[in-house]
Design a protein around this motif. Sequence first.
Motif, mmCIF file in Angstrom:
data_model
loop_
_atom_site.group_PDB
_atom_site.id
_atom_site.type_symbol
_atom_site.label_atom_id
_atom_site.label_comp_id
_atom_site.label_asym_id
_atom_site.label_seq_id
_atom_site.Cartn_x
_atom_site.Cartn_y
_atom_site.Cartn_z
ATOM 1 N N ILE A 39 0.844 -1.199 0.000
ATOM 2 C CA ILE A 39 0.000 0.000 0.000
ATOM 3 C C ILE A 39 0.878 1.248 0.000
ATOM 4 O O ILE A 39 0.598 2.226 -0.698
ATOM 5 C CB ILE A 39 -0.959 0.009 1.212
ATOM 6 N N ALA A 40 1.945 1.216 0.768
ATOM 7 C CA ALA A 40 2.864 2.356 0.823
ATOM 8 C C ALA A 40 3.443 2.643 -0.558
ATOM 9 O O ALA A 40 3.494 3.800 -1.011
ATOM 10 C CB ALA A 40 3.978 2.085 1.825
ATOM 11 N N GLN A 41 3.895 1.598 -1.230
ATOM 12 C CA GLN A 41 4.464 1.767 -2.569
ATOM 13 C C GLN A 41 3.406 2.294 -3.534
ATOM 14 O O GLN A 41 3.686 3.196 -4.338
ATOM 15 C CB GLN A 41 5.013 0.428 -3.065
ATOM 16 N N SER A 42 2.199 1.773 -3.445
ATOM 17 C CA SER A 42 1.122 2.199 -4.345
ATOM 18 C C SER A 42 0.767 3.660 -4.132
ATOM 19 O O SER A 42 0.637 4.432 -5.095
ATOM 20 C CB SER A 42 -0.117 1.321 -4.141
ATOM 21 N N ALA A 43 0.586 4.054 -2.880
ATOM 22 C CA ALA A 43 0.185 5.429 -2.576
ATOM 23 C C ALA A 43 1.232 6.425 -3.052
ATOM 24 O O ALA A 43 0.909 7.454 -3.656
ATOM 25 C CB ALA A 43 -0.060 5.576 -1.075
ATOM 26 N N LYS A 44 2.487 6.140 -2.803
ATOM 27 C CA LYS A 44 3.553 7.052 -3.212
ATOM 28 C C LYS A 44 3.702 7.107 -4.721
ATOM 29 O O LYS A 44 4.027 8.163 -5.287
ATOM 30 C CB LYS A 44 4.868 6.646 -2.547
ATOM 31 N N SER A 45 3.445 5.990 -5.394
ATOM 32 C CA SER A 45 3.608 5.965 -6.848
ATOM 33 C C SER A 45 2.644 6.917 -7.540
ATOM 34 O O SER A 45 2.975 7.505 -8.575
ATOM 35 C CB SER A 45 3.423 4.538 -7.379
ATOM 36 N N VAL A 46 1.449 7.100 -6.977
ATOM 37 C CA VAL A 46 0.440 7.958 -7.582
ATOM 38 C C VAL A 46 0.868 9.427 -7.575
ATOM 39 O O VAL A 46 0.430 10.220 -8.409
ATOM 40 C CB VAL A 46 -0.913 7.767 -6.852
ATOM 41 N N GLN A 47 1.749 9.789 -6.639
ATOM 42 C CA GLN A 47 2.238 11.164 -6.541
ATOM 43 C C GLN A 47 3.656 11.325 -7.106
ATOM 44 O O GLN A 47 4.315 12.320 -6.839
ATOM 45 C CB GLN A 47 2.183 11.641 -5.086
ATOM 46 N N THR A 48 4.100 10.348 -7.881
ATOM 47 C CA THR A 48 5.405 10.395 -8.529
ATOM 48 C C THR A 48 5.213 10.675 -10.014
ATOM 49 O O THR A 48 4.296 10.125 -10.627
ATOM 50 C CB THR A 48 6.140 9.048 -8.345
ATOM 51 N N PRO A 49 6.040 11.525 -10.639
ATOM 52 C CA PRO A 49 5.868 11.813 -12.069
ATOM 53 C C PRO A 49 5.793 10.547 -12.916
ATOM 54 O O PRO A 49 6.516 9.576 -12.668
ATOM 55 C CB PRO A 49 7.107 12.644 -12.411
ATOM 56 N N VAL A 50 4.924 10.558 -13.922
ATOM 57 C CA VAL A 50 4.749 9.402 -14.793
ATOM 58 C C VAL A 50 6.016 9.119 -15.596
ATOM 59 O O VAL A 50 6.410 7.972 -15.776
ATOM 60 C CB VAL A 50 3.551 9.621 -15.740
ATOM 61 N N CYS A 51 6.640 10.167 -16.086
ATOM 62 C CA CYS A 51 7.851 10.040 -16.898
ATOM 63 C C CYS A 51 8.944 10.924 -16.306
ATOM 64 O O CYS A 51 8.674 11.789 -15.468
ATOM 65 C CB CYS A 51 7.578 10.462 -18.342
ATOM 66 N N ASP A 52 10.163 10.728 -16.738
ATOM 67 C CA ASP A 52 11.271 11.542 -16.239
ATOM 68 C C ASP A 52 11.200 12.966 -16.754
ATOM 69 O O ASP A 52 11.746 13.888 -16.141
ATOM 70 C CB ASP A 52 12.611 10.908 -16.642
ATOM 71 N N THR A 53 10.561 13.175 -17.897
ATOM 72 C CA THR A 53 10.397 14.512 -18.463
ATOM 73 C C THR A 53 8.939 14.714 -18.836
ATOM 74 O O THR A 53 8.161 13.770 -18.935
ATOM 75 C CB THR A 53 11.276 14.696 -19.709
ATOM 76 N N GLY A 54 8.562 15.971 -19.058
ATOM 77 C CA GLY A 54 7.185 16.273 -19.431
ATOM 78 C C GLY A 54 6.312 16.486 -18.211
ATOM 79 O O GLY A 54 6.776 16.444 -17.065
ATOM 80 N N PRO A 55 5.005 16.719 -18.423
ATOM 81 C CA PRO A 55 4.074 16.923 -17.310
ATOM 82 C C PRO A 55 4.093 15.749 -16.329
ATOM 83 O O PRO A 55 4.170 14.593 -16.733
ATOM 84 C CB PRO A 55 2.711 17.039 -18.009
ATOM 85 N N ALA A 56 4.039 16.068 -15.032
ATOM 86 C CA ALA A 56 4.119 15.017 -14.002
ATOM 87 C C ALA A 56 2.853 14.185 -13.915
ATOM 88 O O ALA A 56 2.896 13.006 -13.557
ATOM 89 C CB ALA A 56 4.422 15.643 -12.643
ATOM 90 N N HIS A 57 1.689 14.790 -14.229
ATOM 91 C CA HIS A 57 0.394 14.101 -14.179
ATOM 92 C C HIS A 57 0.148 13.444 -12.820
ATOM 93 O O HIS A 57 -0.194 12.260 -12.717
ATOM 94 C CB HIS A 57 0.291 13.052 -15.297
ATOM 95 N N ILE A 58 0.301 14.225 -11.744
ATOM 96 C CA ILE A 58 0.105 13.711 -10.388
ATOM 97 C C ILE A 58 -1.384 13.514 -10.109
ATOM 98 O O ILE A 58 -2.211 14.377 -10.407
ATOM 99 C CB ILE A 58 0.705 14.677 -9.352
ATOM 100 N N ALA A 59 -1.727 12.375 -9.533
ATOM 101 C CA ALA A 59 -3.115 12.087 -9.152
ATOM 102 C C ALA A 59 -3.233 12.057 -7.629
ATOM 103 O O ALA A 59 -2.254 12.243 -6.901
ATOM 104 C CB ALA A 59 -3.581 10.764 -9.754
ATOM 105 N N MET A 60 -4.433 11.812 -7.159
ATOM 106 C CA MET A 60 -4.742 11.845 -5.725
ATOM 107 C C MET A 60 -5.010 10.420 -5.237
ATOM 108 O O MET A 60 -5.968 9.783 -5.680
ATOM 109 C CB MET A 60 -5.972 12.721 -5.509
ATOM 110 N N PRO A 61 -4.175 9.872 -4.351
ATOM 111 C CA PRO A 61 -4.436 8.530 -3.846
ATOM 112 C C PRO A 61 -5.672 8.489 -2.960
ATOM 113 O O PRO A 61 -5.972 9.454 -2.246
ATOM 114 C CB PRO A 61 -3.170 8.189 -3.050
ATOM 115 N N VAL A 62 -6.382 7.375 -3.021
ATOM 116 C CA VAL A 62 -7.590 7.172 -2.219
ATOM 117 C C VAL A 62 -7.360 5.964 -1.316
ATOM 118 O O VAL A 62 -7.215 4.839 -1.792
ATOM 119 C CB VAL A 62 -8.819 6.924 -3.107
#
Length: 423
Positions: free
Chosen positions: A316-339
Amino acid sequence: MNRITATYDIESPVGVARAAQVLAGEQSTGTFTRLAAETDALRERSAARIENIQITGTSATPSLPCRKTGDSYERGTVTISWSLENFGTSLPTLLSTLAGNLFELAELSAVRLIDMHLPGAFALDHPGPQFGAQGTRDFLGGHKGPVIGTIIKPSVGLNPSETAALVQTLVDAGIDFIKDDELQANGPHCPFDKRVAKVSRVLKAHADKTGKQVMYAFNITDEIDQMWRNLDLLEKHGGTCAMVCMNSVGLTGLRAVRERSSMTIHGHRAGWGIYSRSPDVGISFPVMQKLWRLAGADHLHVNGLANKFTEEDSVIAQSAKSVQTPVCDTGPAHIAMPVYSSGQTIWQIDPARCLLGNDDFIFCAGGGIMSHPAGAGAGVIALRQAAEAARRGIDIQEFASQHSELKAALKTFSRPDIRVGHS
């Protein structure tokens, strides 16, 4: 970088190195035999490459049923890369390549996709979350702190009037966010249009009376054209959130909703255990959540600490943090909100917050609100008090000594064994 990389945990009766070759061939230029048209130049341009192999162990028996057998079954991680030119930035084709026929290969007695890195072109070519955390707060009238939410229960069986009556109880209790259950979409006993009309009337009256905007995630999951009609109906009623069961509608369905939505998209991962439960076959959440975010989900379910399901707290810890990590190394981060959801009470807010280091999450509790001895209103207040103690770095039991709702909740709900995220 114009290559996509994926890392797999595999096991094989023919050895990890040979299995990696078969996997790479199957998922790019190759088949079971070399073809005349498969020239060296074509292979150089389009064949998948094996970037790394690390052996992790062997076993005497296969982890999964396997037609091919061996004296032993070697296990290891392999990283394979593909040229972006193989499929461009198409998410469905990406998924077919990285998680397609390879799961059926006879040379693999275990295979799990555990990591994926994408070029910045994916972040540029896909819309990503339209609103995310800040947009969610804006819909809620500038709400501060974690979003306290709950789920309509019973899951099914309530008619539109009964659902609206329960919503009235919840908004009177001071809730921030309410969601339909994933099982409740457009059934005959609770038609979507009638549920939307009656619930929206309660939400509007509450906002007019108190000034507080409550977000309701209506489950629009259906065929694409019907989901679009559902969005149109929600917009007419001033809706702020549409819930989609992402595994049910697929990446294309989710993207279709994103393209037509004027409101936040609440991504529910119903069915996730099919992909995640076995350590020997499937896809990890950190991989799949990138695709869901690229397709446009603003909120993503990550389970909850000390939950009622099978995932351990470290997952769960890994999943929650992944949602707030940039999707790619460059470009828009596209951060979402974990539930966070599933068996959550006042005990889990502090560690849930500590995992992220911020309040940009939705914390859904059902029994953790409704089962408070002083009622649902006190249940919501207790969760807010727990969040405030977490924000101020005060021990929850110390804080409860001056806050009666939190004190009663601590006595009511047993302290779970949480393995990560303690402050």
